[in-house]
Motif scaffolding. Sequence first.
Motif, mmCIF file in Angstrom:
data_model
loop_
_atom_site.group_PDB
_atom_site.id
_atom_site.type_symbol
_atom_site.label_atom_id
_atom_site.label_comp_id
_atom_site.label_asym_id
_atom_site.label_seq_id
_atom_site.Cartn_x
_atom_site.Cartn_y
_atom_site.Cartn_z
ATOM 1 N N SER A 316 0.827 -1.200 0.000
ATOM 2 C CA SER A 316 0.000 0.000 0.000
ATOM 3 C C SER A 316 0.863 1.251 0.000
ATOM 4 O O SER A 316 0.573 2.230 -0.701
ATOM 5 C CB SER A 316 -0.930 -0.006 1.220
ATOM 6 O OG SER A 316 -1.665 1.192 1.307
ATOM 7 N N MET A 320 0.916 4.243 -2.745
ATOM 8 C CA MET A 320 0.697 5.637 -2.345
ATOM 9 C C MET A 320 1.895 6.511 -2.720
ATOM 10 O O MET A 320 1.719 7.653 -3.186
ATOM 11 C CB MET A 320 0.436 5.709 -0.839
ATOM 12 C CG MET A 320 -0.918 5.180 -0.413
ATOM 13 S SD MET A 320 -1.227 5.443 1.352
ATOM 14 C CE MET A 320 -2.959 4.981 1.465
ATOM 15 N N VAL A 323 1.850 7.624 -6.257
ATOM 16 C CA VAL A 323 0.938 8.752 -6.497
ATOM 17 C C VAL A 323 1.563 10.051 -5.994
ATOM 18 O O VAL A 323 1.572 11.068 -6.702
ATOM 19 C CB VAL A 323 -0.426 8.506 -5.815
ATOM 20 C CG1 VAL A 323 -1.338 9.704 -5.991
ATOM 21 C CG2 VAL A 323 -1.082 7.256 -6.379
ATOM 22 N N ASP A 324 2.084 10.021 -4.775
ATOM 23 C CA ASP A 324 2.706 11.225 -4.201
ATOM 24 C C ASP A 324 3.855 11.730 -5.067
ATOM 25 O O ASP A 324 3.959 12.928 -5.362
ATOM 26 C CB ASP A 324 3.222 10.928 -2.785
ATOM 27 C CG ASP A 324 2.105 10.832 -1.765
ATOM 28 O OD1 ASP A 324 1.054 11.451 -1.990
ATOM 29 O OD2 ASP A 324 2.286 10.128 -0.755
ATOM 30 N N ARG A 499 -4.573 14.512 -6.508
ATOM 31 C CA ARG A 499 -3.770 13.460 -5.875
ATOM 32 C C ARG A 499 -4.578 12.742 -4.795
ATOM 33 O O ARG A 499 -4.583 11.504 -4.713
ATOM 34 C CB ARG A 499 -2.511 14.064 -5.266
ATOM 35 C CG ARG A 499 -1.630 13.062 -4.510
ATOM 36 C CD ARG A 499 -0.758 13.758 -3.497
ATOM 37 N NE ARG A 499 -1.538 14.425 -2.477
ATOM 38 C CZ ARG A 499 -1.055 15.276 -1.576
ATOM 39 N NH1 ARG A 499 0.225 15.564 -1.584
ATOM 40 N NH2 ARG A 499 -1.852 15.838 -0.685
ATOM 41 N N ASP A 500 -5.256 13.522 -3.958
ATOM 42 C CA ASP A 500 -6.035 12.921 -2.876
ATOM 43 C C ASP A 500 -7.159 12.047 -3.417
ATOM 44 O O ASP A 500 -7.526 11.036 -2.801
ATOM 45 C CB ASP A 500 -6.608 14.014 -1.973
ATOM 46 C CG ASP A 500 -5.516 14.725 -1.175
ATOM 47 O OD1 ASP A 500 -4.381 14.207 -1.125
ATOM 48 O OD2 ASP A 500 -5.801 15.813 -0.634
ATOM 49 N N ARG A 502 -6.965 10.266 -6.091
ATOM 50 C CA ARG A 502 -6.332 9.010 -6.513
ATOM 51 C C ARG A 502 -5.955 8.148 -5.314
ATOM 52 O O ARG A 502 -5.919 6.925 -5.394
ATOM 53 C CB ARG A 502 -5.079 9.302 -7.342
ATOM 54 C CG ARG A 502 -5.311 9.562 -8.827
ATOM 55 C CD ARG A 502 -6.276 10.672 -9.096
ATOM 56 N NE ARG A 502 -6.377 11.058 -10.498
ATOM 57 C CZ ARG A 502 -7.183 12.022 -10.929
ATOM 58 N NH1 ARG A 502 -7.956 12.679 -10.077
ATOM 59 N NH2 ARG A 502 -7.230 12.308 -12.214
ATOM 60 N N LEU A 503 -5.657 8.813 -4.190
ATOM 61 C CA LEU A 503 -5.274 8.070 -2.985
ATOM 62 C C LEU A 503 -6.488 7.549 -2.214
ATOM 63 O O LEU A 503 -6.357 6.599 -1.432
ATOM 64 C CB LEU A 503 -4.453 8.968 -2.061
ATOM 65 C CG LEU A 503 -3.043 9.338 -2.531
ATOM 66 C CD1 LEU A 503 -2.419 10.341 -1.570
ATOM 67 C CD2 LEU A 503 -2.157 8.099 -2.638
ATOM 68 N N GLU A 507 -6.746 4.542 0.585
ATOM 69 C CA GLU A 507 -6.977 4.845 1.998
ATOM 70 C C GLU A 507 -8.231 4.161 2.506
ATOM 71 O O GLU A 507 -8.311 3.772 3.676
ATOM 72 C CB GLU A 507 -7.054 6.360 2.187
ATOM 73 C CG GLU A 507 -5.719 7.071 1.914
ATOM 74 C CD GLU A 507 -5.848 8.574 1.909
ATOM 75 O OE1 GLU A 507 -6.995 9.064 1.819
ATOM 76 O OE2 GLU A 507 -4.813 9.273 1.989
#
Length: 531
Positions: A316, A320, A323-324, A499-500, A502-503, A507
């Motif tokens: 995970s 993540m 993406v970041d 971004r958030d 995509r996360l 999450e």
Amino acid sequence: MDVRPELIDALSALRDRVAAVRLPLPLPGAPRARQSRGELLAQLDDYLLPRLRDPDAPLLAVVGGSTGGGKSTLVNSLVGRQVTEAGVLRPTTRTPVLVCHPEDHHWFAGTRVLPGFTRVWLPQDREQIPAPSRGTDGRGVLVVETEVALPRGLALLDAPDVDSLVVENRLLAAELICAADVWVMVTTASRYADAIPWHMLRAAKEYDATLVTVLDRVPHQMVDEVSRQYGALLKRAGLGEVPRFTIPELPESTAGGSGLLPTTAVAPLLGWLAHRAYDPAARQQTVVRTASGVVRSLGARMSELAAAVACQHAASGRLMNAVDEAYAAENDRLRRRLQKGAVLAGDARTRWRGYPRHSSARELLDSLEESLGALLQCAVAAADERVAQVWEGEPAARALTAPGKDAETPERVGMRVRRWRRELDELAEEEVRELDRNAAPESETVSALLAASLLGGRRTRTAGERLAELLGAQGALRLRDAGAELLAAYIDRVLHGERDRRLAPLEALGVAPEPQAELIAALSVLQKETR
């Protein structure tokens, strides 16, 4: 069994930690880890905790085995009447049946064992038996019958086939076997080498459970040879000391037969089970061996589960981080492009060149707003493409949809850019209000020049010079600093917001590092109590 409350508390805490584990990502080994988690919960909830809390409760012998192996006929014969459906052809759903002495019924009427199963107490008339497979809680139905001929202190449970074609039946069979004080594994002369029953036998050996095997439907002329071969297989598997009972092939046990086996055929097994229920020493040995074996097995099993949790969190984290890193890289790249005046392209460039003679301040602002929005959309698309490339090589990403073209992205980006423009206009209006009314320029003109100076790079140096002429050097510098801060904030809002998004699916899976540490801590407390 003299069980201290501290041990039960430690096991209860361990059980809660196991229940909190989530293994949603399709990593290698994850299916086995999920199965292990289910087996752990089943043994803790359905057997170990109930047994330690009530050591005087009746022994539960679960009869398991392959399809058509004669389990139900064996249970009916041990009880002395038909209490569970026999025959080779099985319905697609199978309801487990538990039989106990009437004076023991209170031990099974509640949720002491198999707490997630709805109890159905049936009349003697078999025609009135319903065929439920699922209880109100969705987990399962347990049919409970009483029979005075069954020894007190002993209960029999006929489980579904361990090799059933229906997946949930196989899982149910494994769960029920995990609830047993005594595992009674039934096989036949033609199927004693099948892989799935041997998996259950090896599990019993791993847990050091009290185990007995029944070799059923053995042709009379082959009894000695088949028994010898089966014994050799057991010895090779380290199960040579396991009690074995052989039942010859009889008319009552032929395919499709629904009669009861002769008393003489099942008397040795019934006597062995009854001895475990009646004799205090034998009972103590049976209960302590199975319970202690499960407790001892927890160390390795919990460590494996904790390792699986760690792998989930690591995977995970990699997803993540991809993406970041992709959005951080595009953020830096976008700012460099802005410094070079990348917004000043196409219609925006034409409008700037024609301003103020051939283009109005509003037209210039509109074109700059549109160009900035397009640049931001390109940055989002480029970040998503980077993420997709990294995720393609990650097995864990198979459970997720890789970021791609989102039809709503242009609208979200456009809304942010429009808000940026409104706040830019408000900055210009506020600065103009500070000037002498007679010499104050149009706020829209100031806003257009400010946007051009912020977005055009070196190509729009004259916009900054014009602002200084209109507002004074200090006013122009103050306004440009405020505008630059506002632009940076909105770029961050756009890219961080995408971004958030995509996360968010990652999450939502709830993969966190805490369960691993909590599992190890709970195991450490348990090991301290068992020492």
